[in-house]
Design a protein around this motif. Structure first.
Motif, mmCIF file in Angstrom:
data_model
loop_
_atom_site.group_PDB
_atom_site.id
_atom_site.type_symbol
_atom_site.label_atom_id
_atom_site.label_comp_id
_atom_site.label_asym_id
_atom_site.label_seq_id
_atom_site.Cartn_x
_atom_site.Cartn_y
_atom_site.Cartn_z
ATOM 1 N N ILE A 263 0.854 -1.196 0.000
ATOM 2 C CA ILE A 263 0.000 0.000 0.000
ATOM 3 C C ILE A 263 0.890 1.245 0.000
ATOM 4 C CG2 ILE A 263 -2.051 -1.046 1.012
ATOM 5 C CD1 ILE A 263 -1.187 -0.124 3.733
ATOM 6 N N ASN A 264 1.873 1.214 -0.907
ATOM 7 C CA ASN A 264 2.877 2.278 -0.927
ATOM 8 C C ASN A 264 2.565 3.394 -1.908
ATOM 9 O OD1 ASN A 264 3.251 0.620 -3.109
ATOM 10 N ND2 ASN A 264 5.490 0.645 -3.030
ATOM 11 N N ARG A 265 1.362 3.410 -2.492
ATOM 12 C CA ARG A 265 0.984 4.481 -3.413
ATOM 13 C C ARG A 265 -0.477 4.836 -3.183
ATOM 14 N NH1 ARG A 265 4.456 7.859 -6.060
ATOM 15 N NH2 ARG A 265 3.574 8.670 -7.986
ATOM 16 N N LEU A 266 -0.771 6.123 -3.015
ATOM 17 C CA LEU A 266 -2.136 6.580 -2.777
ATOM 18 C C LEU A 266 -2.515 7.597 -3.841
ATOM 19 C CD1 LEU A 266 -4.650 6.566 -0.944
ATOM 20 C CD2 LEU A 266 -3.568 8.390 0.393
ATOM 21 N N ASN A 267 -3.629 7.326 -4.544
ATOM 22 C CA ASN A 267 -4.113 8.195 -5.610
ATOM 23 C C ASN A 267 -5.416 8.869 -5.208
ATOM 24 O OD1 ASN A 267 -2.202 6.658 -7.357
ATOM 25 N ND2 ASN A 267 -3.194 7.837 -8.951
ATOM 26 N N GLY A 268 -5.511 10.167 -5.524
ATOM 27 C CA GLY A 268 -6.771 10.888 -5.418
ATOM 28 C C GLY A 268 -7.260 11.212 -6.820
ATOM 29 N N LEU A 269 -8.462 10.774 -7.155
ATOM 30 C CA LEU A 269 -9.060 11.005 -8.468
ATOM 31 C C LEU A 269 -10.238 11.964 -8.293
ATOM 32 C CD1 LEU A 269 -9.093 7.301 -9.716
ATOM 33 C CD2 LEU A 269 -7.353 9.043 -10.171
ATOM 34 N N VAL A 270 -10.211 13.077 -9.031
ATOM 35 C CA VAL A 270 -11.219 14.117 -8.861
ATOM 36 C C VAL A 270 -11.913 14.378 -10.196
ATOM 37 C CG1 VAL A 270 -11.693 16.429 -7.984
ATOM 38 C CG2 VAL A 270 -9.700 15.174 -7.131
ATOM 39 N N ASP A 271 -13.225 14.234 -10.212
ATOM 40 C CA ASP A 271 -14.041 14.594 -11.373
ATOM 41 C C ASP A 271 -14.783 15.877 -11.040
ATOM 42 O OD1 ASP A 271 -14.042 12.163 -13.379
ATOM 43 O OD2 ASP A 271 -14.149 11.300 -11.379
ATOM 44 N N THR A 272 -14.585 16.918 -11.872
ATOM 45 C CA THR A 272 -15.140 18.234 -11.563
ATOM 46 C C THR A 272 -15.970 18.769 -12.724
ATOM 47 O OG1 THR A 272 -13.293 18.803 -10.089
ATOM 48 C CG2 THR A 272 -14.578 20.624 -10.969
ATOM 49 N N TRP A 273 -17.162 19.217 -12.395
ATOM 50 C CA TRP A 273 -17.982 19.983 -13.329
ATOM 51 C C TRP A 273 -17.941 21.436 -12.886
ATOM 52 C CZ3 TRP A 273 -19.792 18.576 -17.916
ATOM 53 C CH2 TRP A 273 -19.907 17.205 -18.204
ATOM 54 N N GLN A 274 -17.616 22.320 -13.831
ATOM 55 C CA GLN A 274 -17.417 23.732 -13.507
ATOM 56 C C GLN A 274 -18.388 24.610 -14.288
ATOM 57 O OE1 GLN A 274 -13.459 25.136 -12.811
ATOM 58 N NE2 GLN A 274 -13.697 26.888 -14.176
ATOM 59 N N PHE A 275 -18.966 25.562 -13.567
ATOM 60 C CA PHE A 275 -19.866 26.549 -14.169
ATOM 61 C C PHE A 275 -19.280 27.930 -13.868
ATOM 62 C CE2 PHE A 275 -22.086 22.796 -12.746
ATOM 63 C CZ PHE A 275 -22.773 22.398 -13.885
ATOM 64 N N GLN A 276 -19.174 28.757 -14.892
ATOM 65 C CA GLN A 276 -18.427 30.003 -14.732
ATOM 66 C C GLN A 276 -19.070 31.127 -15.527
ATOM 67 O OE1 GLN A 276 -14.264 29.470 -15.463
ATOM 68 N NE2 GLN A 276 -13.761 31.648 -15.437
ATOM 69 N N LEU A 277 -19.048 32.318 -14.945
ATOM 70 C CA LEU A 277 -19.505 33.529 -15.631
ATOM 71 C C LEU A 277 -18.398 34.560 -15.553
ATOM 72 C CD1 LEU A 277 -21.841 35.110 -17.031
ATOM 73 C CD2 LEU A 277 -22.514 35.898 -14.741
ATOM 74 N N ASN A 278 -17.978 35.081 -16.694
ATOM 75 C CA ASN A 278 -16.919 36.091 -16.754
ATOM 76 C C ASN A 278 -17.403 37.343 -17.470
ATOM 77 O OD1 ASN A 278 -15.049 34.200 -15.674
ATOM 78 N ND2 ASN A 278 -13.400 35.214 -16.800
ATOM 79 N N GLY A 279 -16.893 38.492 -17.001
ATOM 80 C CA GLY A 279 -17.149 39.756 -17.669
ATOM 81 C C GLY A 279 -15.847 40.497 -17.882
#
Length: 344
Positions: free
Chosen positions: A238-254
């Motif tokens: 157990i010598n390797r630890l992975n974090g897997l992140v799935d992200t949905w992003q909503f953004q408004l720019n001006g």
């Protein structure tokens, strides 16, 4: 009579052997039960430690992936292409570099040296000189607590490109190669769709004010050297630890244009799903028990969903067809991004 005595003697020997067999069987079963209970306790401790250790890093990964998606909210002409080389720099806050552990947190391990509590690094922290000890089937397990990346800033480069489609819509793609960190790796890639909103308000266009919205998906993969535990059963693997992140992003720019300079501000809301797995070469203990599979099943217990609200400010300066753009994202963390872009 002699024959009867012989039969009685043989019966006694057989009965005695049977009693010894049952006695030693019960001992072996007790030892086996204790051993598996010890392994269960060890796994529960590893689950607790994994959560505390890697969560600050996966939270930070969301911020690192969020910045710089919208290089400009302006409406572009059909088939206009923008290519950019981005350099992302994340500043690791001190509060997320360590956490406290207590003996009462564990069912298998205890802090070596008699201390009841101590401070250890997260994946974003530094080196560690702390040891945890436990007893597995009469043999001592001595574990050096995992170290962090030992970096006050985390840098990674990535490529991003966009193509203008019909009606003020653009498709955006970003990709980073696997970036080597001290005791770990980081990678992000994703795609999004941006749509210009200010095109529907001519008064805004005439004043060179632009608005656009974005929906994007990104995948972050962050991994760290974790723990290597030698036991009388061999390595645990157990010598390797992975974090897997799935992200949905909503953004408004001006933005507002001032000749060759465009000043921008944005609001980001993203929803992320976090999963964790242990990997690396499987240990010798796999011949007795499928430890990696069991622990990965347990790690499902600390999978979680989180929502972040992030502010963003940036400025974009044009030199003919080349654009220079710094970006700052802020909220729980501060993330910076600088890119050189070319439009054609």
């Amino acid at each position: 009579m002699l024959r009867t005595l012989r039969l009685m003697r043989k019966s006694c020997i057989i009965s005695g052997l049977l009693v010894l067999f049952l006695f030693f069987s019960n001992i072996m079963k007790a030892q086996s039960g204790n051993t598996f209970q010890d392994v269960e306790n060890l796994l529960n401790d590893a689950l607790f430690y994994s959560d505390k250790y890697i969560t600050p890093a996966t939270d930070a990964a969301v911020y690192q992936a969020a910045s710089g998606w919208i290089t400009s909210p302006k409406k572009r002409k059909l088939w206009d292409v923008t290519l950019g080389l981005h350099s992302n720099i994340f500043f690791v806050p001190k509060r997320d570099r360590s956490f406290e552990i207590k003996n009462s947190d564990f069912s298998f391990f205890q802090i070596e040296g008699g201390a009841t509590s101590t401070t250890v690094p997260t994946a974003l922290g530094g080196d560690s000189l702390e040891y945890l000890v436990g007893d597995l089937d009469g043999g001592q397990i001595r574990l050096k607590t995992p170290e962090g990346v030992s970096q006050e800033t985390i840098f990674y480069p990535y490529l991003q490109g966009s193509v203008a489609l019909w009606h003020g819509t653009e498709v955006v793609v970003k990709y980073s190669p696997k970036t080597k960190l001290k005791r770990g790796d980081y990678q992000v890639y994703g795609f999004g769709l941006k749509h210009n909103v200010s095109q529907y308000f001519k008064v805004l266009e005439s004043k060179k004010i632009h608005f656009s919205g974005l929906i994007a998906y990104s995948k972050e993969d962050i991994s760290f050297d974790f723990i290597s535990i030698p036991t009388q059963f061999g390595s645990l693997g157990i010598n390797r630890l992975n974090g897997l992140v799935d992200t949905w992003q909503f953004q408004l720019n001006g933005s507002k244009e001032f000749k060759n300079f465009e000043l921008m501000g944005g609001l980001i809301v993203n929803a992320s799903k976090f999963e964790y797995i242990v990997g690396g070469p499987k240990g010798e203990i796999e011949e007795i028990i499928p430890l990696q599979d069991i622990l990965n099943k347990k790690l499902e217990q600390i999978s979680k969903n989180k929502t972040n609200v992030i502010g963003e400010i940036s400025g974009r300066y044009q030199i003919k067809k080349v654009f220079l753009q710094p970006v700052i994202g802020f909220g729980k963390f501060v993330n910076t991004n600088f890119s050189v872009q070319y439009e054609f």
